[in-house]
Design an enzyme around this catalytic site. Structure first.
Site, PDB file in Angstrom:
ATOM      1  N   HIS A 132       7.406  27.067-118.651  1.00  0.00           N
ATOM      2  CA  HIS A 132       8.584  27.883-118.978  1.00  0.00           C
ATOM      3  C   HIS A 132       9.825  27.070-118.625  1.00  0.00           C
ATOM      4  O   HIS A 132       9.790  26.237-117.711  1.00  0.00           O
ATOM      5  CB  HIS A 132       8.501  29.144-118.111  1.00  0.00           C
ATOM      6  N   ASP A 209       4.107  28.093-110.428  1.00  0.00           N
ATOM      7  CA  ASP A 209       4.832  29.178-111.081  1.00  0.00           C
ATOM      8  C   ASP A 209       3.814  30.291-111.342  1.00  0.00           C
ATOM      9  O   ASP A 209       2.986  30.185-112.251  1.00  0.00           O
ATOM     10  CB  ASP A 209       5.445  28.657-112.386  1.00  0.00           C
ATOM     11  N   GLN A 212       3.302  34.667-114.287  1.00  0.00           N
ATOM     12  CA  GLN A 212       2.374  35.359-115.189  1.00  0.00           C
ATOM     13  C   GLN A 212       0.983  35.550-114.588  1.00  0.00           C
ATOM     14  O   GLN A 212       0.102  36.082-115.246  1.00  0.00           O
ATOM     15  CB  GLN A 212       2.249  34.592-116.523  1.00  0.00           C
ATOM     16  N   CYS A 379      10.978  30.876-124.138  1.00  0.00           N
ATOM     17  CA  CYS A 379      11.442  29.902-123.117  1.00  0.00           C
ATOM     18  C   CYS A 379      10.443  28.772-122.929  1.00  0.00           C
ATOM     19  O   CYS A 379      10.284  28.243-121.827  1.00  0.00           O
ATOM     20  CB  CYS A 379      11.736  30.579-121.780  1.00  0.00           C
TER      21      CYS A 379
HETATM   22  N1  PMP Z   1       7.864  31.329-115.498  1.00  0.00           N
HETATM   23  C1  PMP Z   1       7.112  31.986-116.372  1.00  0.00           C
HETATM   24  C2  PMP Z   1       5.740  31.471-116.707  1.00  0.00           C
HETATM   25  C3  PMP Z   1       7.611  33.145-116.964  1.00  0.00           C
HETATM   26  O1  PMP Z   1       6.870  33.791-117.870  1.00  0.00           O
HETATM   27  C4  PMP Z   1       8.896  33.605-116.621  1.00  0.00           C
HETATM   28  C5  PMP Z   1       9.482  34.861-117.250  1.00  0.00           C
HETATM   29  N2  PMP Z   1       9.397  34.893-118.627  1.00  0.00           N
HETATM   30  C6  PMP Z   1       9.633  32.884-115.690  1.00  0.00           C
HETATM   31  C7  PMP Z   1       9.082  31.758-115.139  1.00  0.00           C
HETATM   32  C8  PMP Z   1      11.000  33.305-115.280  1.00  0.00           C
HETATM   33  O2  PMP Z   1      10.976  34.500-114.594  1.00  0.00           O
HETATM   34  P1  PMP Z   1      12.330  35.272-114.228  1.00  0.00           P
HETATM   35  O3  PMP Z   1      13.095  35.389-115.509  1.00  0.00           O
HETATM   36  O4  PMP Z   1      11.877  36.579-113.703  1.00  0.00           O
HETATM   37  O5  PMP Z   1      13.052  34.445-113.212  1.00  0.00           O
END
Ligand code: PMP
Length: 434
Positions: A132, A209, A212, A379
């Protein structure tokens, strides 16, 4: 778990949906809402909403500072939530749990604090092609500040990390490997413990991270052997505005704080300060008090059901979705096949592209039927570049989704493809026609 077992997994209690008032509505007139966008942000049960309301109606004040009853209650609630997170992720100490604004803030905190103190010119930062943007951009920024070099562990065409090649990429210069536990686009479940093991043997720090994975499967940071781990409250039935950074005690102790301000100090002088002990050192300013307390309530809720059951339920939904969606002409499902690799290779989401129409049009047409999905690059632009596409449509599942909703998705999608299928006519039908 094998696919057949996943199909047979005991489903969650039928009345579970009653806990989620937002799901009991129709949209666009009389269409029952089918919410398949939990990977972006989940819904929250009444128990979590009640915890927020209770906090603001009875127990709210700033934490840690006031010597009055409301502040003491708020502080107790906030610190209880930290202990709940500690248990939820299997941390050794509660002070290894830092409350942040979310995954993005957690990763940026590691990059700015640990990264700035430990990464220098020529050092290598190892990432993967399925990250992401939140687990890419902070490292690009760190590389810009320090002159470090970003490298990527390769990935197979179907979306599996080439972990057997990890040794080649863990060089004398590698300082850090940052990777996702579950891809938010491909759905791939990565071998976190194995990557952490190899990194640890090479003396390389790991940042996981878990945005998910934490909502959907049990997390045990000690069994995983990771150094840092990040996740968000809003994806696991908690509120937005709160997230978690886990860091191993020794690393957090040795790392200078990133944000400066109130609460994170031990003593401030005219021209210098000494930092507070953990975890306050990394929690400058007024923290997300009510959101953290409600995150504790979300963890209670998920644990009462059981992360194993939730994961098994989602695997069954993925198996059903994979079977139903693969039957649609002109579809390309992204990520590894659970039929080929077994149910454990995927978490609860399925992304796809159709030969026509475009991902955004699909999402709009599904929304017309009450089916809420996400379209775009999610993203993960570098990943979409590698897949040779600019956008995809993603249906993501959580504990409250049902097999009937997967059927609703598949039926609606088959209807969309039918309307757009090549007809031999010159004029392409446009989304406005429907
Ligand atoms: N990493 C991953 C794998 C995600 O799916 C997301 C959210 N789409 C994020 C990071 C970012 O999370 P947040 O917007 O809650 O900071």
């Amino acid at each position: 778990m094998r696919l057949a077992e996943a199909n047979n997994a005991a489903l969650l209690p039928e009345n579970l949906r009653d806990d989620f008032p937002i799901l009991a509505q129709t949209v666009h007139g009389d269409k029952p809402l089918v919410f398949l966008d939990s990977a972006a942000s989940s819904q929250r049960p009444r128990q979590v909403i009640d915890a927020i309301v209770h906090c603001y109606e009875h127990d709210y004040a700033n934490v840690h500072r006031g010597i009055h009853v409301l502040s003491e209650r708020a502080t107790d609630g906030y610190e209880l939530a930290r202990r709940k997170v500690k248990e939820f992720i299997g941390a050794e100490h509660a002070h290894e749990v830092i409350f942040t604004a979310g995954t993005t803030a957690s990763i940026n905190t590691v990059a700015r604090s640990w990264g700035d103190a430990n990464v220098g010119a020529g050092d290598e930062i190892l990432l993967t092609p399925m990250e992401h943007h939140s687990n890419l951009v902070p490292w690009f920024q760190l590389a810009e500040r320090t002159g470090a070099v970003v490298r990527h562990l390769p990935m197979t065409a179907e979306g599996l990390l080439e972990v057997d090649r990890l040794g080649e990429f863990l060089t004398d210069k590698t300082k850090l490997v940052a990777f996702t536990a579950v891809s938010n686009t491909l759905g791939t479940v990565n071998p976190v413990a194995e990557i952490c093991r190899q990194a640890r043997e090479a003396g390389v720090v790991t940042v996981v991270d878990a945005a998910q994975s934490a909502p959907h499967m049990a997390t045990d940071v000690q069994a995983l052997g990771c150094d840092f781990l990040a996740f968000s409250g809003h994806k696991l039935c908690g509120p937005s505005g709160v997230g978690v950074l886990y860091g191993r005690e020794a690393l957090l102790e040795a790392t200078p704080p990133f944000l400066g301000g109130g609460s994170m100090i031990n003593r401030v002088y005219d021209d210098r300060f000494t930092p507070a002990d953990l975890p306050a050192k990394f929690e400058a300013g007024t923290p997300p008090i009510a959101p953290a307390i409600a995150l504790g309530a979300a963890i209670d809720y998920l644990q009462a059901i059981g992360l194993e059951r939730i994961h098994a339920h989602e695997q069954a939904l993925v198996a059903q979705a994979w079977e139903r969606l693969s039957a649609i002409e002109g579809i390309r499902l992204l990520g590894p096949s659970p039929v080929e690799h077994g149910a454990d290779i995927r978490a609860g989401l399925v992304s796809f592209v159709l030969d026509r129409p475009h991902a955004h049009d699909i999402a709009q047409l599904l929304d017309n039927e009450g089916v809420a999905v996400r379209a775009g690059h999610h993203c993960t632009q570098p990943l979409h570049d590698r897949l040779g596409i600019t956008a995809s449509t993603r249906a993501s599942f959580y504990l409250y989704n049902t097999p009937a909703e997967i059927d609703a998705l598949a039926d609606a999608l088959a209807g969309v493809r039918e309307r757009f299928k090549p007809s031999g006519r010159k004029r392409r039908r446009r989304v406005e026609d429907f």
